[in-house]
Design a protein around this motif. Structure first.
Motif, PDB file in Angstrom:
ATOM      1  N   ALA A   1       0.821  -1.211   0.000  1.00  0.00           N
ATOM      2  CA  ALA A   1       0.000   0.000   0.000  1.00  0.00           C
ATOM      3  C   ALA A   1       0.852   1.257   0.000  1.00  0.00           C
ATOM      4  O   ALA A   1       0.489   2.271  -0.594  1.00  0.00           O
ATOM      5  N   THR A   2       1.997   1.215   0.649  1.00  0.00           N
ATOM      6  CA  THR A   2       2.891   2.369   0.733  1.00  0.00           C
ATOM      7  C   THR A   2       4.145   2.082  -0.072  1.00  0.00           C
ATOM      8  O   THR A   2       4.825   1.083   0.155  1.00  0.00           O
ATOM      9  N   LEU A   3       4.432   2.957  -1.020  1.00  0.00           N
ATOM     10  CA  LEU A   3       5.598   2.813  -1.874  1.00  0.00           C
ATOM     11  C   LEU A   3       6.628   3.872  -1.523  1.00  0.00           C
ATOM     12  O   LEU A   3       6.283   5.027  -1.229  1.00  0.00           O
ATOM     13  N   GLN A   4       7.872   3.478  -1.579  1.00  0.00           N
ATOM     14  CA  GLN A   4       8.969   4.399  -1.297  1.00  0.00           C
ATOM     15  C   GLN A   4       9.153   5.357  -2.468  1.00  0.00           C
ATOM     16  O   GLN A   4       9.180   4.953  -3.624  1.00  0.00           O
ATOM     17  N   VAL A   5       9.245   6.633  -2.155  1.00  0.00           N
ATOM     18  CA  VAL A   5       9.483   7.630  -3.204  1.00  0.00           C
ATOM     19  C   VAL A   5      10.950   7.565  -3.598  1.00  0.00           C
ATOM     20  O   VAL A   5      11.838   7.779  -2.768  1.00  0.00           O
ATOM     21  N   PRO A   6      11.264   7.249  -4.871  1.00  0.00           N
ATOM     22  CA  PRO A   6      12.673   7.077  -5.256  1.00  0.00           C
ATOM     23  C   PRO A   6      13.384   8.417  -5.383  1.00  0.00           C
ATOM     24  O   PRO A   6      12.808   9.422  -5.788  1.00  0.00           O
ATOM     25  N   THR A   7      14.637   8.419  -5.011  1.00  0.00           N
ATOM     26  CA  THR A   7      15.494   9.608  -5.176  1.00  0.00           C
ATOM     27  C   THR A   7      16.769   9.275  -5.937  1.00  0.00           C
ATOM     28  O   THR A   7      17.595  10.157  -6.162  1.00  0.00           O
ATOM     29  N   ILE A   8      16.924   8.012  -6.333  1.00  0.00           N
ATOM     30  CA  ILE A   8      18.183   7.595  -6.952  1.00  0.00           C
ATOM     31  C   ILE A   8      18.324   8.118  -8.372  1.00  0.00           C
ATOM     32  O   ILE A   8      19.423   8.130  -8.919  1.00  0.00           O
ATOM     33  N   PHE A   9      17.217   8.555  -8.981  1.00  0.00           N
ATOM     34  CA  PHE A   9      17.280   8.969 -10.375  1.00  0.00           C
ATOM     35  C   PHE A   9      17.645  10.435 -10.529  1.00  0.00           C
ATOM     36  O   PHE A   9      17.595  10.972 -11.630  1.00  0.00           O
ATOM     37  N   ASN A  10      17.961  11.087  -9.435  1.00  0.00           N
ATOM     38  CA  ASN A  10      18.360  12.483  -9.518  1.00  0.00           C
ATOM     39  C   ASN A  10      19.874  12.634  -9.456  1.00  0.00           C
ATOM     40  O   ASN A  10      20.398  13.696  -9.158  1.00  0.00           O
ATOM     41  N   GLY A  11      20.599  11.531  -9.731  1.00  0.00           N
ATOM     42  CA  GLY A  11      22.057  11.590  -9.705  1.00  0.00           C
ATOM     43  C   GLY A  11      22.609  12.387 -10.863  1.00  0.00           C
ATOM     44  O   GLY A  11      21.899  12.757 -11.801  1.00  0.00           O
ATOM     45  N   ASN A  12      23.880  12.644 -10.794  1.00  0.00           N
ATOM     46  CA  ASN A  12      24.521  13.464 -11.812  1.00  0.00           C
ATOM     47  C   ASN A  12      24.717  12.653 -13.096  1.00  0.00           C
ATOM     48  O   ASN A  12      25.332  11.594 -13.088  1.00  0.00           O
ATOM     49  N   LEU A  13      24.187  13.170 -14.178  1.00  0.00           N
ATOM     50  CA  LEU A  13      24.421  12.582 -15.496  1.00  0.00           C
ATOM     51  C   LEU A  13      25.691  13.184 -16.094  1.00  0.00           C
ATOM     52  O   LEU A  13      26.257  14.156 -15.579  1.00  0.00           O
ATOM     53  N   GLU A  14      26.126  12.613 -17.192  1.00  0.00           N
ATOM     54  CA  GLU A  14      27.286  13.144 -17.897  1.00  0.00           C
ATOM     55  C   GLU A  14      26.969  14.558 -18.403  1.00  0.00           C
ATOM     56  O   GLU A  14      25.807  14.871 -18.697  1.00  0.00           O
ATOM     57  N   PRO A  15      27.971  15.400 -18.554  1.00  0.00           N
ATOM     58  CA  PRO A  15      27.693  16.803 -18.914  1.00  0.00           C
ATOM     59  C   PRO A  15      27.134  16.975 -20.316  1.00  0.00           C
ATOM     60  O   PRO A  15      26.450  17.955 -20.588  1.00  0.00           O
ATOM     61  N   THR A  16      27.425  16.054 -21.234  1.00  0.00           N
ATOM     62  CA  THR A  16      26.947  16.175 -22.609  1.00  0.00           C
ATOM     63  C   THR A  16      26.350  14.848 -23.053  1.00  0.00           C
ATOM     64  O   THR A  16      26.629  13.783 -22.470  1.00  0.00           O
ATOM     65  N   SER A  17      25.538  14.919 -24.105  1.00  0.00           N
ATOM     66  CA  SER A  17      24.948  13.694 -24.638  1.00  0.00           C
ATOM     67  C   SER A  17      26.013  12.802 -25.262  1.00  0.00           C
ATOM     68  O   SER A  17      25.894  11.570 -25.242  1.00  0.00           O
ATOM     69  N   GLU A  18      27.084  13.401 -25.827  1.00  0.00           N
ATOM     70  CA  GLU A  18      28.174  12.579 -26.382  1.00  0.00           C
ATOM     71  C   GLU A  18      28.859  11.776 -25.280  1.00  0.00           C
ATOM     72  O   GLU A  18      29.189  10.602 -25.472  1.00  0.00           O
ATOM     73  N   ALA A  19      29.069  12.406 -24.119  1.00  0.00           N
ATOM     74  CA  ALA A  19      29.683  11.680 -23.007  1.00  0.00           C
ATOM     75  C   ALA A  19      28.766  10.567 -22.497  1.00  0.00           C
ATOM     76  O   ALA A  19      29.225   9.473 -22.154  1.00  0.00           O
ATOM     77  N   ALA A  20      27.464  10.828 -22.469  1.00  0.00           N
ATOM     78  CA  ALA A  20      26.519   9.777 -22.068  1.00  0.00           C
ATOM     79  C   ALA A  20      26.531   8.627 -23.068  1.00  0.00           C
ATOM     80  O   ALA A  20      26.424   7.453 -22.694  1.00  0.00           O
ATOM     81  N   LEU A  21      26.690   8.956 -24.350  1.00  0.00           N
ATOM     82  CA  LEU A  21      26.745   7.915 -25.385  1.00  0.00           C
ATOM     83  C   LEU A  21      28.003   7.054 -25.239  1.00  0.00           C
ATOM     84  O   LEU A  21      27.959   5.838 -25.456  1.00  0.00           O
ATOM     85  N   LYS A  22      29.111   7.670 -24.875  1.00  0.00           N
ATOM     86  CA  LYS A  22      30.343   6.893 -24.712  1.00  0.00           C
ATOM     87  C   LYS A  22      30.185   5.854 -23.607  1.00  0.00           C
ATOM     88  O   LYS A  22      30.668   4.723 -23.732  1.00  0.00           O
ATOM     89  N   VAL A  23      29.508   6.231 -22.523  1.00  0.00           N
ATOM     90  CA  VAL A  23      29.253   5.269 -21.445  1.00  0.00           C
ATOM     91  C   VAL A  23      28.365   4.138 -21.957  1.00  0.00           C
ATOM     92  O   VAL A  23      28.600   2.960 -21.682  1.00  0.00           O
ATOM     93  N   ALA A  24      27.327   4.491 -22.728  1.00  0.00           N
ATOM     94  CA  ALA A  24      26.410   3.473 -23.251  1.00  0.00           C
ATOM     95  C   ALA A  24      27.125   2.533 -24.207  1.00  0.00           C
ATOM     96  O   ALA A  24      26.910   1.315 -24.175  1.00  0.00           O
TER      97      ALA A  24
END
Length: 638
Positions: free
Chosen positions: A225-248
């Protein structure tokens, strides 16, 4: 103490006990964390389990083939009835009944077994990464349903509050109409608003029911009935989409599985090539007993032999099997390229959504705060007779929509983070969840060598609000009543006129040149032609139609286009601009080549890049402001 007061006191006491009981029951129910729920999902979900058993199956299949390195023992019993053409002399007759123990050991099979073991090892890793992909995708689907459950629980509360306010205001308006101090049309309008509030409440409860069913399908049971509100998705992403792509590109499981499949297909070619080599086997036979008529015959003797089998002709089947494996290798490379494209699309879109929704959240929050302040001001103005009950209904409805928009933006932002992490293969790590009994594979060098993906993302669109306002029509042209009187200025020369939107800007021309080059690299013909003005005329002898046809043909050529711009110089002159630079152009194609000189037609196939065309030139682009943007009017090659 009156009887009525006693009843009221008893009622409040019982109500307090019931509330306390509910609180105790809720406190007794343990709060299940998101991490625990995700771990249960990736451990028990049927889709993930099917991938897990495929992974185990691949491991047993490899061990089955590995048994080819070990000796084989057989007990062979025979009974025969053979015509006697000659009389048995010196006990040479073949025994009628015989039992033998036969031992066989493969000495050399052209490395077929070893290559097949390697192939199945890579196939097992393919299944491993497919399992990882299934866990990432299932976790993302679970997180989507989890966030939607929280979303609709919050929206239901907003809809309840909205309905209560609408019903209270409706009752007030109905009282005023019945008393003759308000118009009946006001009651009709309030009735429609109340019906809309009831419909909104019903819609949100239906949405919560449906998303709970989605969550139950993934989780295997009804959520707590009670769900935990997530906060883990507010972490720091890479500064650019190219840097995020390199990780992927380094750890996306879908991409890694295709690279492992390439290695498996290479070993399959080597396995089929073994048929061109001889096979050596060592065989030993131990006679365990014969019938009386052949006890001392030569056939009863023990035997140790080395046999060689060399296939000379097999109807071209061996050659065609190698060609088949080579085509499988080509298909594996194509699947790797497709995985690059799919990963780029998933990550760049999700990353862009994170950036856009982060900015939207600020606007939505400001909108909610402003509407809340206006709503409160409307209430105060109603108390002093400056607002009507319908005005209050308008403010309540707008406040309800503002809260809904902000809540949806918040949960969409959380989901965009989750989508980005899933595309990078990092979602489970961010949640902290894991599945036990899985091996840890060291990162092999070929995972990087076979990874030809380029981290090149589309440019995120940035709206120039200043330019929009500068190019907009004056408000007085749309609403003449808003024309403001002109106030004379003491010294006109003291106030500098604002810069026109069509005035050349070095940074604007530089950005246009880079975007123009990017559209060529990405083979986006429609976007490429939008950089050219309507009055653009190519250099002779081509006319505009022939020039466009030539450019489209070049952009549709198979291969990868490389375009490098060096020594970029930009100059401005009023409403025109000029850019000069050195352009280096390459066209890279990929071919299948043999890396070993063997007798077979297709051996050790490997896909290698080849420069099909390259050129360099000094170019000049002339720009002019047209249709709210800078367009190319001339393109000169020097």
């Amino acid at each position: 103490m009156s009887q009525r007061f006693k009843y009221k006191l008893s009622y409040l006491f019982l109500l307090g006990l019931s509330v306390l009981a509910i609180d105790v029951a809720n406190a007794a129910e343990p709060l299940v964390s998101l991490k625990d729920m995700v771990e249960k999902t990736i451990t028990s979900n049927p889709e993930v389990q099917a991938r897990y058993h495929k992974f185990l199956e691949a491991g047993y299949e490899q061990e089955t083939v590995r048994g080819g390195f070990l000796p084989k023992a057989d007990l062979v019993s025979t009974y025969r009835k053979q015509e006697e053409l000659v009389k048995n002399t010196s006990n040479t007759q073949i025994p009628r009944m015989n039992n033998e123990l036969v031992l066989r050991q493969m000495i050399f099979d052209g490395f077929a077994t070893s290559n097949e073991v390697k192939r199945l090892g890579h196939a097992s890793r393919v299944r491993y990464f497919e399992l990882q992909s299934a866990m990432q995708s299932t976790s993302l689907e679970f997180v989507r349903a989890y966030l939607d459950t929280l979303r609709y629980q919050e929206l239901i509360q907003y809809a309840k509050d909205n309905y209560v306010i609408h019903k209270q205001l409706f009752d007030r308006i109905q009282e005023r109409v019945n008393a003759g101090v308000a118009r009946k049309v006001d009651l009709e309008q309030a009735t429609g608003r109340l019906a809309l509030a009831e419909a909104n409440l019903f819609t949100e409860t239906t949405n919560l029911h449906d998303v709970t069913a989605r969550l139950q399908r993934l989780y295997g049971e009804l959520p707590p009935a009670t769900l935990q509100v997530p906060t883990i998705f507010n972490g720091n992403l890479e500064p650019t989409s190219e840097a995020a792509l390199k990780v992927a590109y380094r750890q996306n499981p879908d991409l890694l599985s295709t690279i492992e499949d390439i290695q498996a297909k290479k070993n399959e070619i080597k396995t089929n090539e073994a048929k061109y080599m001889p096979r050596l086997d060592l065989q030993a036979r131990k006679n365990l007993g014969t019938s009386s008529d052949g006890r001392y015959s030569n056939s009863a003797a023990d035997l140790l032999e080395l046999t060689m089998n060399f296939n000379l002709f097999n109807g071209f089947s061996d050659k065609n099997s190698i060609s088949t494996a080579a085509q499988k290798l080509n298909g594996a490379h194509d699947q790797r390229d497709k995985a690059c494209i799919d990963t780029r699309q998933l990550v760049t879109i999700a990353y862009n959504d994170v950036k856009q929704l982060t900015e939207q959240r600020g606007y939505r929050s400001q909108h909610r705060l402003s509407i809340e302040n206006a709503r409160e001001a409307y209430r105060k103005q109603y108390d002093i007779g400056q607002r009507t009950l319908l005005d209050l209904l308008d403010s309540e409805n707008e406040y309800f929509q503002a809260k809904r928009s902000l809540a949806n933006t918040e949960y969409d932002l959380q989901l965009a983070h989750a989508r980005t992490y899933a595309g990078q293969g990092e979602l489970l790590n961010k949640i902290g969840a894991q599945r036990g009994n899985l091996p840890e594979y060291a990162r092999e060098e070929y995972l990087d060598n076979e990874n030809v993906c380029q981290a090149m993302a589309p440019v995120q669109m940035q709206v120039d609000k200043a330019s929009l306002l500068a190019d907009a029509k004056p408000l007085s042209n749309i609403y003449p009543s808003m024309v403001k009187p002109v106030t004379p200025v003491a010294s006109p020369a003291a106030v500098a006129p604002p810069a026109a939107a069509s005035t050349c800007n070095v940074q604007a021309i530089t950005d246009r040149v880079n975007d123009w080059a990017s559209s060529w690299r990405q083979k986006d013909a429609d976007r490429y032609f939008r950089f050219y003005a309507d009055k653009f005329a190519p250099e002779a002898p081509l006319d505009r139609a022939a020039w466009e046809k030539q450019r489209r043909q070049r952009l549709s050529t198979n291969g990868k286009i490389g375009l490098k711009i060096e020594d970029l110089q930009v100059s401005c002159d009023g409403d025109t601009g000029k850019a000069t630079f050195k352009q280096s152009y390459t066209l890279t194609t990929f071919k299948i080549k043999k890396v070993a000189d063997t007798s077979c037609e297709v051996c050790n196939m490997q896909r290698t890049p080849t420069i099909a065309y390259q050129d360099s030139a000094n170019k000049e682009l002339q720009f002019q402001h047209e249709s709210s943007d800078w367009k190319i009017t001339r393109e000169l090659v020097k």
